[in-house]
Design a protein around this motif. Structure first.
Motif, PDB file in Angstrom:
ATOM      1  N   LEU A  59       0.845  -1.186   0.000  1.00  0.00           N
ATOM      2  CA  LEU A  59       0.000   0.000   0.000  1.00  0.00           C
ATOM      3  C   LEU A  59       0.884   1.242   0.000  1.00  0.00           C
ATOM      4  O   LEU A  59       1.760   1.382   0.869  1.00  0.00           O
ATOM      5  CB  LEU A  59      -0.899   0.025   1.238  1.00  0.00           C
ATOM      6  CG  LEU A  59      -1.853  -1.150   1.405  1.00  0.00           C
ATOM      7  CD1 LEU A  59      -2.466  -1.136   2.791  1.00  0.00           C
ATOM      8  CD2 LEU A  59      -2.928  -1.102   0.352  1.00  0.00           C
ATOM      9  N   GLY A  60       0.668   2.111  -0.955  1.00  0.00           N
ATOM     10  CA  GLY A  60       1.310   3.425  -0.941  1.00  0.00           C
ATOM     11  C   GLY A  60       0.371   4.362  -0.205  1.00  0.00           C
ATOM     12  O   GLY A  60      -0.753   4.585  -0.656  1.00  0.00           O
ATOM     13  N   VAL A  61       0.789   4.865   0.962  1.00  0.00           N
ATOM     14  CA  VAL A  61      -0.108   5.692   1.773  1.00  0.00           C
ATOM     15  C   VAL A  61       0.438   7.099   1.939  1.00  0.00           C
ATOM     16  O   VAL A  61       1.650   7.328   1.907  1.00  0.00           O
ATOM     17  CB  VAL A  61      -0.373   5.063   3.168  1.00  0.00           C
ATOM     18  CG1 VAL A  61      -1.003   3.691   3.037  1.00  0.00           C
ATOM     19  CG2 VAL A  61       0.876   4.996   4.005  1.00  0.00           C
ATOM     20  N   LEU A  62      -0.489   8.029   2.121  1.00  0.00           N
ATOM     21  CA  LEU A  62      -0.167   9.413   2.434  1.00  0.00           C
ATOM     22  C   LEU A  62      -0.515   9.621   3.893  1.00  0.00           C
ATOM     23  O   LEU A  62      -1.657   9.368   4.304  1.00  0.00           O
ATOM     24  CB  LEU A  62      -0.974  10.369   1.555  1.00  0.00           C
ATOM     25  CG  LEU A  62      -0.837  11.857   1.867  1.00  0.00           C
ATOM     26  CD1 LEU A  62       0.584  12.334   1.588  1.00  0.00           C
ATOM     27  CD2 LEU A  62      -1.854  12.652   1.077  1.00  0.00           C
ATOM     28  N   LEU A  63       0.464  10.055   4.693  1.00  0.00           N
ATOM     29  CA  LEU A  63       0.222  10.313   6.106  1.00  0.00           C
ATOM     30  C   LEU A  63      -0.306  11.724   6.286  1.00  0.00           C
ATOM     31  O   LEU A  63      -0.120  12.589   5.423  1.00  0.00           O
ATOM     32  CB  LEU A  63       1.513  10.120   6.907  1.00  0.00           C
ATOM     33  CG  LEU A  63       2.143   8.727   6.810  1.00  0.00           C
ATOM     34  CD1 LEU A  63       3.425   8.673   7.634  1.00  0.00           C
ATOM     35  CD2 LEU A  63       1.167   7.654   7.253  1.00  0.00           C
ATOM     36  N   ALA A  64      -0.957  11.969   7.410  1.00  0.00           N
ATOM     37  CA  ALA A  64      -1.554  13.280   7.682  1.00  0.00           C
ATOM     38  C   ALA A  64      -0.509  14.390   7.692  1.00  0.00           C
ATOM     39  O   ALA A  64      -0.822  15.543   7.390  1.00  0.00           O
ATOM     40  CB  ALA A  64      -2.300  13.246   9.005  1.00  0.00           C
ATOM     41  N   ASP A  65       0.759  14.056   7.990  1.00  0.00           N
ATOM     42  CA  ASP A  65       1.817  15.086   8.005  1.00  0.00           C
ATOM     43  C   ASP A  65       2.417  15.333   6.622  1.00  0.00           C
ATOM     44  O   ASP A  65       3.367  16.096   6.475  1.00  0.00           O
ATOM     45  CB  ASP A  65       2.904  14.740   9.016  1.00  0.00           C
ATOM     46  CG  ASP A  65       3.714  13.498   8.658  1.00  0.00           C
ATOM     47  OD1 ASP A  65       3.481  12.904   7.578  1.00  0.00           O
ATOM     48  OD2 ASP A  65       4.585  13.113   9.457  1.00  0.00           O
TER      49      ASP A  65
ATOM     50  N   ARG B 110       3.843  13.041   4.513  1.00  0.00           N
ATOM     51  CA  ARG B 110       4.812  12.037   4.052  1.00  0.00           C
ATOM     52  C   ARG B 110       4.112  10.918   3.304  1.00  0.00           C
ATOM     53  O   ARG B 110       2.990  10.555   3.617  1.00  0.00           O
ATOM     54  CB  ARG B 110       5.577  11.428   5.237  1.00  0.00           C
ATOM     55  CG  ARG B 110       6.591  12.345   5.824  1.00  0.00           C
ATOM     56  CD  ARG B 110       7.404  11.642   6.877  1.00  0.00           C
ATOM     57  NE  ARG B 110       6.552  11.410   8.050  1.00  0.00           N
ATOM     58  CZ  ARG B 110       6.847  10.604   9.042  1.00  0.00           C
ATOM     59  NH1 ARG B 110       7.966   9.910   9.027  1.00  0.00           N
ATOM     60  NH2 ARG B 110       6.028  10.459  10.064  1.00  0.00           N
ATOM     61  N   ARG B 111       4.802  10.379   2.319  1.00  0.00           N
ATOM     62  CA  ARG B 111       4.339   9.198   1.599  1.00  0.00           C
ATOM     63  C   ARG B 111       5.196   8.018   2.042  1.00  0.00           C
ATOM     64  O   ARG B 111       6.416   8.107   2.076  1.00  0.00           O
ATOM     65  CB  ARG B 111       4.443   9.420   0.104  1.00  0.00           C
ATOM     66  CG  ARG B 111       3.371  10.346  -0.399  1.00  0.00           C
ATOM     67  CD  ARG B 111       3.393  10.519  -1.900  1.00  0.00           C
ATOM     68  NE  ARG B 111       2.177  11.134  -2.370  1.00  0.00           N
ATOM     69  CZ  ARG B 111       1.912  12.429  -2.267  1.00  0.00           C
ATOM     70  NH1 ARG B 111       2.783  13.241  -1.705  1.00  0.00           N
ATOM     71  NH2 ARG B 111       0.772  12.919  -2.718  1.00  0.00           N
ATOM     72  N   VAL B 112       4.531   6.913   2.347  1.00  0.00           N
ATOM     73  CA  VAL B 112       5.203   5.733   2.873  1.00  0.00           C
ATOM     74  C   VAL B 112       4.649   4.510   2.143  1.00  0.00           C
ATOM     75  O   VAL B 112       3.461   4.463   1.824  1.00  0.00           O
ATOM     76  CB  VAL B 112       4.947   5.600   4.398  1.00  0.00           C
ATOM     77  CG1 VAL B 112       5.633   4.380   4.978  1.00  0.00           C
ATOM     78  CG2 VAL B 112       5.393   6.843   5.142  1.00  0.00           C
ATOM     79  N   THR B 113       5.514   3.527   1.899  1.00  0.00           N
ATOM     80  CA  THR B 113       5.068   2.264   1.335  1.00  0.00           C
ATOM     81  C   THR B 113       5.044   1.226   2.443  1.00  0.00           C
ATOM     82  O   THR B 113       6.056   0.975   3.091  1.00  0.00           O
ATOM     83  CB  THR B 113       6.002   1.792   0.204  1.00  0.00           C
ATOM     84  OG1 THR B 113       6.031   2.791  -0.821  1.00  0.00           O
ATOM     85  CG2 THR B 113       5.518   0.482  -0.395  1.00  0.00           C
ATOM     86  N   LEU B 114       3.877   0.641   2.662  1.00  0.00           N
ATOM     87  CA  LEU B 114       3.685  -0.400   3.665  1.00  0.00           C
ATOM     88  C   LEU B 114       3.366  -1.700   2.950  1.00  0.00           C
ATOM     89  O   LEU B 114       2.903  -1.694   1.813  1.00  0.00           O
ATOM     90  CB  LEU B 114       2.491  -0.066   4.568  1.00  0.00           C
ATOM     91  CG  LEU B 114       2.380   1.312   5.158  1.00  0.00           C
ATOM     92  CD1 LEU B 114       1.070   1.428   5.934  1.00  0.00           C
ATOM     93  CD2 LEU B 114       3.552   1.579   6.073  1.00  0.00           C
ATOM     94  N   TYR B 115       3.611  -2.808   3.636  1.00  0.00           N
ATOM     95  CA  TYR B 115       3.057  -4.058   3.120  1.00  0.00           C
ATOM     96  C   TYR B 115       2.684  -4.969   4.273  1.00  0.00           C
ATOM     97  O   TYR B 115       3.225  -4.869   5.366  1.00  0.00           O
ATOM     98  CB  TYR B 115       3.983  -4.754   2.116  1.00  0.00           C
ATOM     99  CG  TYR B 115       5.200  -5.434   2.671  1.00  0.00           C
ATOM    100  CD1 TYR B 115       5.128  -6.716   3.208  1.00  0.00           C
ATOM    101  CD2 TYR B 115       6.448  -4.827   2.607  1.00  0.00           C
ATOM    102  CE1 TYR B 115       6.257  -7.356   3.687  1.00  0.00           C
ATOM    103  CE2 TYR B 115       7.573  -5.462   3.068  1.00  0.00           C
ATOM    104  CZ  TYR B 115       7.477  -6.723   3.613  1.00  0.00           C
ATOM    105  OH  TYR B 115       8.594  -7.349   4.082  1.00  0.00           O
ATOM    106  N   GLN B 116       1.709  -5.821   3.989  1.00  0.00           N
ATOM    107  CA  GLN B 116       1.292  -6.846   4.932  1.00  0.00           C
ATOM    108  C   GLN B 116       1.637  -8.182   4.295  1.00  0.00           C
ATOM    109  O   GLN B 116       1.271  -8.442   3.142  1.00  0.00           O
ATOM    110  CB  GLN B 116      -0.200  -6.739   5.208  1.00  0.00           C
ATOM    111  CG  GLN B 116      -0.658  -7.619   6.341  1.00  0.00           C
ATOM    112  CD  GLN B 116      -2.123  -7.389   6.671  1.00  0.00           C
ATOM    113  OE1 GLN B 116      -2.930  -7.050   5.822  1.00  0.00           O
ATOM    114  NE2 GLN B 116      -2.468  -7.602   7.926  1.00  0.00           N
TER     115      GLN B 116
END
Length: 95
Positions: free
Chosen positions: A69-75, A77-83
Motif C-alpha cells: 500500500l502506498g499511503v499518504l500520512l496526515a503530516d 509524508r508518503r510511505v510504502t507499507l506491506y502486509q
C-alpha cells in the motif's frame, strides 16, 4: 568510488539493501491502515494512494505473498507499507 564506501564491516560481511522494517499498524477489519507507529509516534493515514499484490517464489516451502500500500500520512509524508501472508506489517524503504 571511495574505498569502503557503504561497505559492511568484517570478513565476508554482507549489508542488506532496502530491508523492510517491522511496523505496528492499526487497520480496519478489511485491512485498510488507519494509523501507523513510526519513529516512536502514531501517524494517521490520510489516504491510500495505491495498492498492489505480489505473489512470488511459489516453489519455496513458504511462498512470498505481500499486499503493498502506498499511503499518504496526515503530516504529508508518503510511505510504502506491506502486509505479508502471516498478517505482519512492514515499511518498505527505498534507498
Amino acid at each position: 568510488m571511495f574505498e569502503g564506501a557503504g561497505a559492511a564491516h568484517g570478513p565476508g560481511a554482507l549489508r542488506p539493501l532496502n530491508a523492510p522494517v517491522p511496523l505496528t499498524v492499526q487497520a480496519t477489519a478489511a485491512g485498510r491502515p488507519l494509523r501507523v507507529h513510526l519513529n516512536g509516534r502514531w501517524q494517521v493515514v490520510a489516504a491510500v494512494e495505491d495498492a498492489w499484490r505480489v505473489e512470488d517464489e511459489w516453489w519455496r516451502a513458504v511462498p512470498l505473498s505481500r499486499t503493498y500500500l502506498g499511503v499518504l500520512l496526515a503530516d504529508g509524508r508518503r510511505v510504502t507499507l506491506y502486509q505479508d501472508g502471516a498478517g505482519e506489517w512492514f515499511e518498505q524503504r527505498y534507498g
